[in-house]
Design a protein around this motif. Structure first.
Motif, PDB file in Angstrom:
ATOM      1  N   VAL A 137       0.861  -1.180   0.000  1.00  0.00           N
ATOM      2  CA  VAL A 137       0.000   0.000   0.000  1.00  0.00           C
ATOM      3  C   VAL A 137       0.897   1.230   0.000  1.00  0.00           C
ATOM      4  O   VAL A 137       1.734   1.403   0.898  1.00  0.00           O
ATOM      5  CB  VAL A 137      -0.941   0.012   1.215  1.00  0.00           C
ATOM      6  N   PHE A 138       0.749   2.088  -1.011  1.00  0.00           N
ATOM      7  CA  PHE A 138       1.546   3.294  -1.145  1.00  0.00           C
ATOM      8  C   PHE A 138       0.735   4.493  -0.647  1.00  0.00           C
ATOM      9  O   PHE A 138      -0.503   4.450  -0.607  1.00  0.00           O
ATOM     10  CB  PHE A 138       1.966   3.515  -2.598  1.00  0.00           C
ATOM     11  N   THR A 139       1.435   5.545  -0.291  1.00  0.00           N
ATOM     12  CA  THR A 139       0.789   6.742   0.246  1.00  0.00           C
ATOM     13  C   THR A 139       1.229   7.964  -0.546  1.00  0.00           C
ATOM     14  O   THR A 139       2.307   7.996  -1.147  1.00  0.00           O
ATOM     15  CB  THR A 139       1.133   6.940   1.732  1.00  0.00           C
ATOM     16  N   LEU A 140       0.374   8.983  -0.524  1.00  0.00           N
ATOM     17  CA  LEU A 140       0.660  10.291  -1.120  1.00  0.00           C
ATOM     18  C   LEU A 140       0.333  11.361  -0.090  1.00  0.00           C
ATOM     19  O   LEU A 140      -0.755  11.345   0.506  1.00  0.00           O
ATOM     20  CB  LEU A 140      -0.170  10.522  -2.384  1.00  0.00           C
ATOM     21  N   ALA A 141       1.253  12.268   0.117  1.00  0.00           N
ATOM     22  CA  ALA A 141       1.001  13.390   1.006  1.00  0.00           C
ATOM     23  C   ALA A 141       0.163  14.447   0.284  1.00  0.00           C
ATOM     24  O   ALA A 141      -0.017  14.403  -0.940  1.00  0.00           O
ATOM     25  CB  ALA A 141       2.319  13.992   1.495  1.00  0.00           C
ATOM     26  N   THR A 142      -0.353  15.383   1.042  1.00  0.00           N
ATOM     27  CA  THR A 142      -1.167  16.442   0.460  1.00  0.00           C
ATOM     28  C   THR A 142      -0.338  17.263  -0.530  1.00  0.00           C
ATOM     29  O   THR A 142       0.803  17.643  -0.235  1.00  0.00           O
ATOM     30  CB  THR A 142      -1.723  17.351   1.570  1.00  0.00           C
ATOM     31  N   GLU A 143      -0.913  17.492  -1.718  1.00  0.00           N
ATOM     32  CA  GLU A 143      -0.282  18.233  -2.813  1.00  0.00           C
ATOM     33  C   GLU A 143       0.918  17.505  -3.421  1.00  0.00           C
ATOM     34  O   GLU A 143       1.680  18.106  -4.163  1.00  0.00           O
ATOM     35  CB  GLU A 143       0.133  19.641  -2.376  1.00  0.00           C
ATOM     36  N   GLN A 144       1.062  16.234  -3.131  1.00  0.00           N
ATOM     37  CA  GLN A 144       2.097  15.447  -3.799  1.00  0.00           C
ATOM     38  C   GLN A 144       1.538  14.896  -5.105  1.00  0.00           C
ATOM     39  O   GLN A 144       0.395  14.445  -5.169  1.00  0.00           O
ATOM     40  CB  GLN A 144       2.569  14.303  -2.894  1.00  0.00           C
ATOM     41  N   THR A 145       2.324  14.912  -6.153  1.00  0.00           N
ATOM     42  CA  THR A 145       1.862  14.504  -7.472  1.00  0.00           C
ATOM     43  C   THR A 145       2.107  13.006  -7.670  1.00  0.00           C
ATOM     44  O   THR A 145       3.175  12.486  -7.327  1.00  0.00           O
ATOM     45  CB  THR A 145       2.583  15.289  -8.576  1.00  0.00           C
ATOM     46  N   TYR A 146       1.109  12.358  -8.225  1.00  0.00           N
ATOM     47  CA  TYR A 146       1.241  10.961  -8.620  1.00  0.00           C
ATOM     48  C   TYR A 146       1.801  10.844 -10.035  1.00  0.00           C
ATOM     49  O   TYR A 146       2.590   9.942 -10.330  1.00  0.00           O
ATOM     50  CB  TYR A 146      -0.125  10.277  -8.524  1.00  0.00           C
ATOM     51  N   ALA A 147       1.382  11.747 -10.910  1.00  0.00           N
ATOM     52  CA  ALA A 147       1.860  11.761 -12.297  1.00  0.00           C
ATOM     53  C   ALA A 147       1.910  13.203 -12.770  1.00  0.00           C
ATOM     54  O   ALA A 147       1.066  14.022 -12.401  1.00  0.00           O
ATOM     55  CB  ALA A 147       0.959  10.928 -13.195  1.00  0.00           C
ATOM     56  N   GLU A 206      -5.094  15.824  -3.299  1.00  0.00           N
ATOM     57  CA  GLU A 206      -5.665  16.979  -2.614  1.00  0.00           C
ATOM     58  C   GLU A 206      -5.714  16.758  -1.112  1.00  0.00           C
ATOM     59  O   GLU A 206      -5.732  17.708  -0.339  1.00  0.00           O
ATOM     60  CB  GLU A 206      -7.062  17.276  -3.157  1.00  0.00           C
ATOM     61  N   THR A 207      -5.756  15.497  -0.673  1.00  0.00           N
ATOM     62  CA  THR A 207      -5.666  15.126   0.733  1.00  0.00           C
ATOM     63  C   THR A 207      -4.659  13.983   0.861  1.00  0.00           C
ATOM     64  O   THR A 207      -4.122  13.502  -0.135  1.00  0.00           O
ATOM     65  CB  THR A 207      -7.038  14.687   1.282  1.00  0.00           C
ATOM     66  N   ALA A 208      -4.414  13.558   2.076  1.00  0.00           N
ATOM     67  CA  ALA A 208      -3.545  12.391   2.283  1.00  0.00           C
ATOM     68  C   ALA A 208      -4.219  11.165   1.674  1.00  0.00           C
ATOM     69  O   ALA A 208      -5.368  10.849   1.988  1.00  0.00           O
ATOM     70  CB  ALA A 208      -3.297  12.176   3.770  1.00  0.00           C
ATOM     71  N   CYS A 209      -3.515  10.473   0.809  1.00  0.00           N
ATOM     72  CA  CYS A 209      -4.091   9.372   0.028  1.00  0.00           C
ATOM     73  C   CYS A 209      -3.276   8.101   0.217  1.00  0.00           C
ATOM     74  O   CYS A 209      -2.089   8.140   0.550  1.00  0.00           O
ATOM     75  CB  CYS A 209      -4.135   9.725  -1.465  1.00  0.00           C
ATOM     76  N   SER A 210      -3.940   6.991   0.000  1.00  0.00           N
ATOM     77  CA  SER A 210      -3.283   5.686  -0.059  1.00  0.00           C
ATOM     78  C   SER A 210      -3.829   4.933  -1.260  1.00  0.00           C
ATOM     79  O   SER A 210      -5.016   5.052  -1.595  1.00  0.00           O
ATOM     80  CB  SER A 210      -3.530   4.887   1.229  1.00  0.00           C
ATOM     81  N   TYR A 211      -2.974   4.161  -1.899  1.00  0.00           N
ATOM     82  CA  TYR A 211      -3.374   3.450  -3.109  1.00  0.00           C
ATOM     83  C   TYR A 211      -2.523   2.204  -3.264  1.00  0.00           C
ATOM     84  O   TYR A 211      -1.469   2.045  -2.643  1.00  0.00           O
ATOM     85  CB  TYR A 211      -3.229   4.352  -4.340  1.00  0.00           C
ATOM     86  N   ILE A 212      -3.012   1.287  -4.099  1.00  0.00           N
ATOM     87  CA  ILE A 212      -2.269   0.095  -4.478  1.00  0.00           C
ATOM     88  C   ILE A 212      -1.961   0.190  -5.959  1.00  0.00           C
ATOM     89  O   ILE A 212      -2.683   0.869  -6.713  1.00  0.00           O
ATOM     90  CB  ILE A 212      -3.040  -1.200  -4.163  1.00  0.00           C
ATOM     91  N   SER A 213      -0.888  -0.463  -6.377  1.00  0.00           N
ATOM     92  CA  SER A 213      -0.426  -0.318  -7.747  1.00  0.00           C
ATOM     93  C   SER A 213       0.027  -1.663  -8.284  1.00  0.00           C
ATOM     94  O   SER A 213       0.732  -2.411  -7.590  1.00  0.00           O
ATOM     95  CB  SER A 213       0.715   0.701  -7.816  1.00  0.00           C
ATOM     96  N   TRP A 214      -0.406  -1.975  -9.514  1.00  0.00           N
ATOM     97  CA  TRP A 214       0.032  -3.178 -10.215  1.00  0.00           C
ATOM     98  C   TRP A 214       1.047  -2.779 -11.284  1.00  0.00           C
ATOM     99  O   TRP A 214       0.757  -1.901 -12.122  1.00  0.00           O
ATOM    100  CB  TRP A 214      -1.142  -3.871 -10.898  1.00  0.00           C
ATOM    101  N   PRO A 215       2.218  -3.402 -11.318  1.00  0.00           N
ATOM    102  CA  PRO A 215       3.144  -3.150 -12.444  1.00  0.00           C
ATOM    103  C   PRO A 215       2.523  -3.576 -13.765  1.00  0.00           C
ATOM    104  O   PRO A 215       1.794  -4.577 -13.837  1.00  0.00           O
ATOM    105  CB  PRO A 215       4.363  -4.004 -12.091  1.00  0.00           C
ATOM    106  N   ARG A 216       2.788  -2.816 -14.800  1.00  0.00           N
ATOM    107  CA  ARG A 216       2.118  -3.034 -16.086  1.00  0.00           C
ATOM    108  C   ARG A 216       2.424  -4.416 -16.667  1.00  0.00           C
ATOM    109  O   ARG A 216       1.512  -5.143 -17.084  1.00  0.00           O
ATOM    110  CB  ARG A 216       2.545  -1.946 -17.075  1.00  0.00           C
ATOM    111  N   LYS A 217       3.672  -4.820 -16.649  1.00  0.00           N
ATOM    112  CA  LYS A 217       4.033  -6.103 -17.231  1.00  0.00           C
ATOM    113  C   LYS A 217       3.461  -7.268 -16.435  1.00  0.00           C
ATOM    114  O   LYS A 217       2.934  -8.234 -17.002  1.00  0.00           O
ATOM    115  CB  LYS A 217       5.549  -6.211 -17.330  1.00  0.00           C
ATOM    116  N   SER A 218       3.545  -7.188 -15.115  1.00  0.00           N
ATOM    117  CA  SER A 218       3.027  -8.276 -14.279  1.00  0.00           C
ATOM    118  C   SER A 218       1.518  -8.436 -14.435  1.00  0.00           C
ATOM    119  O   SER A 218       1.004  -9.550 -14.524  1.00  0.00           O
ATOM    120  CB  SER A 218       3.382  -8.020 -12.813  1.00  0.00           C
ATOM    121  N   LEU A 219       0.826  -7.314 -14.492  1.00  0.00           N
ATOM    122  CA  LEU A 219      -0.627  -7.390 -14.630  1.00  0.00           C
ATOM    123  C   LEU A 219      -1.019  -7.910 -16.006  1.00  0.00           C
ATOM    124  O   LEU A 219      -1.988  -8.681 -16.129  1.00  0.00           O
ATOM    125  CB  LEU A 219      -1.243  -6.017 -14.377  1.00  0.00           C
ATOM    126  N   HIS A 220      -0.301  -7.521 -17.047  1.00  0.00           N
ATOM    127  CA  HIS A 220      -0.607  -8.044 -18.383  1.00  0.00           C
ATOM    128  C   HIS A 220      -0.379  -9.561 -18.446  1.00  0.00           C
ATOM    129  O   HIS A 220      -1.152 -10.278 -19.095  1.00  0.00           O
ATOM    130  CB  HIS A 220       0.257  -7.338 -19.425  1.00  0.00           C
TER     131      HIS A 220
END
Length: 362
Positions: A137-147, A206-220
């Motif tokens: 599980v990954f996290t993002l702080a407020t105003e941190q960019t994901y992309a 915009e707020t503190a966030c958490s997300y999960i991520s699948w690598p593109r090759k592994s998911l394909h």
């Protein structure tokens, strides 16, 4: 051999060997052991059924050990009861180990109950999906960019678990991403497995966030191997993209405050009002366009005599179309992204053409 035969005939045809039956009953521990054994053999199936079964059986055999030690005073009773009780305890320990091993973290368990359980996705299939993202599980702080627009490569697929992410392009707000929505589903669907690309929008927490991520090759690889998981992701991604399109549609409205549907092919011409006359040069250009569009035979036909003035009312002047209106007319700059698609239609013509905005609304 003859001794064994005589023993069998004595058991089958003659009176029992017991010379006399005991008048007193066995102790309470003996009866308690049998009660536990009876309850244990009434256990059901499944993990919790096995817990019930071996729990009562183990307790019953422990009581048999106590009975053999204090009342029966038989070594064989003690040994057999002890072995059976130990086997039940080992089985219980194995069940606890399996249950702890198969337990999902809190975030993934809530994700399964929210997203996959309503679709009746088997738990084992869900564990394969979770294993593909390595249960991180990954996290993002407020105003941190994901992309970042034009810089971040498209090499993963992420799902937001908590918080809120803002999507923008060229500094203009497009829409929000809420929990249990994919963060980059349009980018995922826009590329083939062998292609590479970069984000066309900027995603900022915009707020503190958490997300999960699948690598593109592994998911394909997983989608190629498991057809059921491939169909599941196809349905989830399609629904997610449609939600994002409707979020953009809610921001698209005319200057008089009524919203249009982005699926209408004539939206570009409806939102674009007629341009004012720019002078004789524009009239001359329009006249040249009309002459070039006429067939050759029509151009070679000699001109006819003009009709009398009283034959009918004059034809209304042709209204020239102007270019796409500014973002202030639409109310949001993000609507211009949708309107650009209508400009690419062949011939810049739509399937329906309305004379005015009011006529379209009627």
């Amino acid at each position: 051999m003859s001794a064994n035969g005589s023993t069998m005939r004595q058991l089958l045809w003659q009176d029992p060997v017991c010379s006399g039956w005991k008048q007193d009953l066995e102790g309470a521990v003996y009866h308690l052991a049998n009660c536990f054994l009876l309850l244990g053999f009434m256990g059901g199936s499944g993990v919790y059924g096995c817990f019930y079964l071996f729990g009562f059986l183990g307790t019953g055999y422990v009581c048999c050990v106590m009975w053999g030690w204090f009342d029966a005073c038989g070594l064989d009773i003690i040994l057999w009861s002890f072995l059976l009780a130990t086997a039940c305890l080992f089985q219980l320990a194995y069940l606890v180990y399996r249950l702890r091993k198969n337990t999902l973290p809190e975030e993934f368990d809530l994700l399964y109950k929210t997203l996959c359980l309503p679709l009746q996705v088997p738990l084992q299939v869900y564990k394969e999906i979770v294993h593909c993202c390595e249960e991180q599980v990954f996290t993002l702080a407020t105003e941190q960019t994901y992309a970042v627009e034009g810089e971040t490569p498209i090499n993963r697929l992420s799902l937001l678990l908590s918080g809120r992410v803002r999507v923008s392009q060229d500094g203009q707000f497009l829409h929000y991403i809420f929990p249990y929505q994919f963060m980059d589903s349009p980018e995922w669907e826009s590329l083939q497995p062998s292609e590479e690309g970069v984000f066309q929008v900027t995603l900022t927490a915009e707020t503190a966030c958490s997300y999960i991520s699948w690598p593109r090759k592994s998911l394909h690889l997983l989608l190629t191997k498991e057809r059921y998981i491939s169909r599941l992701f196809s349905a989830l991604l399609g629904y997610d993209i449609s939600e994002k399109l409707y979020a953009l549609n809610d921001k698209l409205f005319a200057k008089f405050g009524l919203r249009f549907d982005i699926r209408l092919p004539s939206l570009y011409h409806v939102l674009g009002p007629a341009a004012p006359d720019t002078g004789p040069e524009s009239e001359k250009d329009d006249e040249e366009v009309r002459e070039s569009a006429m067939p050759t035979s029509a151009q070679q036909t000699p001109p006819r005599s003009p009709l009398p003035a009283a034959s009918g009312p004059p034809a209304p002047p042709t209204r020239a179309r102007m270019s796409r209106p500014d973002s202030g007319v639409l109310g949001e700059d993000s609507a211009s992204l949708v309107l650009e698609d209508f400009e690419e239609v062949s011939g810049s013509e739509s399937f329906m053409d309305y004379r005015s905005d009011g006529e379209y609304m009627r």
